[in-house]
Design a protein around this motif. Sequence first.
Motif, short mmCIF file in Angstrom:
data_model
loop_
_atom_site.label_atom_id
_atom_site.label_comp_id
_atom_site.label_asym_id
_atom_site.label_seq_id
_atom_site.Cartn_x
_atom_site.Cartn_y
_atom_site.Cartn_z
N PHE A 103 6.29 2.72 6.66
CA PHE A 103 7.83 3.22 6.38
C PHE A 103 7.50 4.62 5.77
CE2 PHE A 103 7.76 -1.40 6.66
CZ PHE A 103 8.77 -1.55 7.28
N ASN A 104 8.16 5.82 6.52
CA ASN A 104 8.03 6.91 5.70
C ASN A 104 9.19 7.12 5.03
OD1 ASN A 104 5.59 7.19 6.93
ND2 ASN A 104 6.21 8.86 8.19
N VAL B 204 4.59 3.75 2.80
CA VAL B 204 4.71 2.21 2.43
C VAL B 204 4.11 1.81 3.60
CG1 VAL B 204 5.69 -0.04 1.93
CG2 VAL B 204 6.30 2.09 0.71
N ASN B 205 2.84 1.01 3.53
CA ASN B 205 2.17 0.22 4.54
C ASN B 205 2.17 -1.14 4.18
OD1 ASN B 205 1.05 2.26 6.66
ND2 ASN B 205 0.11 3.03 4.60
N MET B 206 2.52 -2.07 5.23
CA MET B 206 2.71 -3.32 4.96
C MET B 206 1.55 -4.10 5.89
SD MET B 206 6.33 -4.40 4.22
CE MET B 206 7.37 -3.38 3.33
N GLY B 207 0.85 -3.59 6.09
CA GLY B 207 -0.59 -4.03 7.00
C GLY B 207 -0.61 -3.77 8.37
N GLY B 208 -1.70 -3.91 8.94
CA GLY B 208 -1.78 -3.44 10.50
C GLY B 208 -1.25 -2.21 10.75
N THR C 262 0.77 -0.97 0.06
CA THR C 262 -0.07 0.02 -0.15
C THR C 262 0.81 1.24 -0.02
OG1 THR C 262 -1.63 -1.16 1.19
CG2 THR C 262 -1.79 1.08 1.14
N PHE C 263 0.84 2.18 -0.92
CA PHE C 263 1.64 3.06 -1.20
C PHE C 263 0.68 4.54 -1.42
CE2 PHE C 263 3.41 6.14 -4.36
CZ PHE C 263 4.77 6.35 -4.17
#
Length: 149
Positions: free
Chosen positions: A55-56, A47-51, A33-34
Amino acid sequence: MKKNDFNCSIAVNISAVEAIKKISNVPGWWGITFTGSAEKQNDRFIVNMGGDSFFNFTVSELIPGKRVVWLVDDCNMPWYNDKKEWANTKLIFDLTENNGTTELTFTHEGLTPNVECYKDCEPGWTHWIKTSLFSYLTTGEGVFRPATK
């Protein structure tokens, strides 16, 4: 680059300028997710990797056809003791073009064998660069898999 920072290389038959353009389309090869933009120097993206993991990044350096550097401004890696382990590390894409072939060397500066996430991040980055990014650069399709934890 320090000697034991994670790095790997691939070679593709596209121009370095086109490779950088495709690297900047992060969801095309990373399968995450971006939000934001990664196209120009000083762009910011998440960047989201769930939950509650995130990462910014800031595009801290961009030399067209040569180099892209993403600085990890902040992160949350809830599955590790040091949830901020990637903070202030850099993802570096160095490119060299020769006779229609571009060699890309990826370095995660600060990701070394002595940090907790290395055992998961080393095979993760190997997949995302050597398999997914390579495929995206050569076929237009990334090869996605579940996030490494």
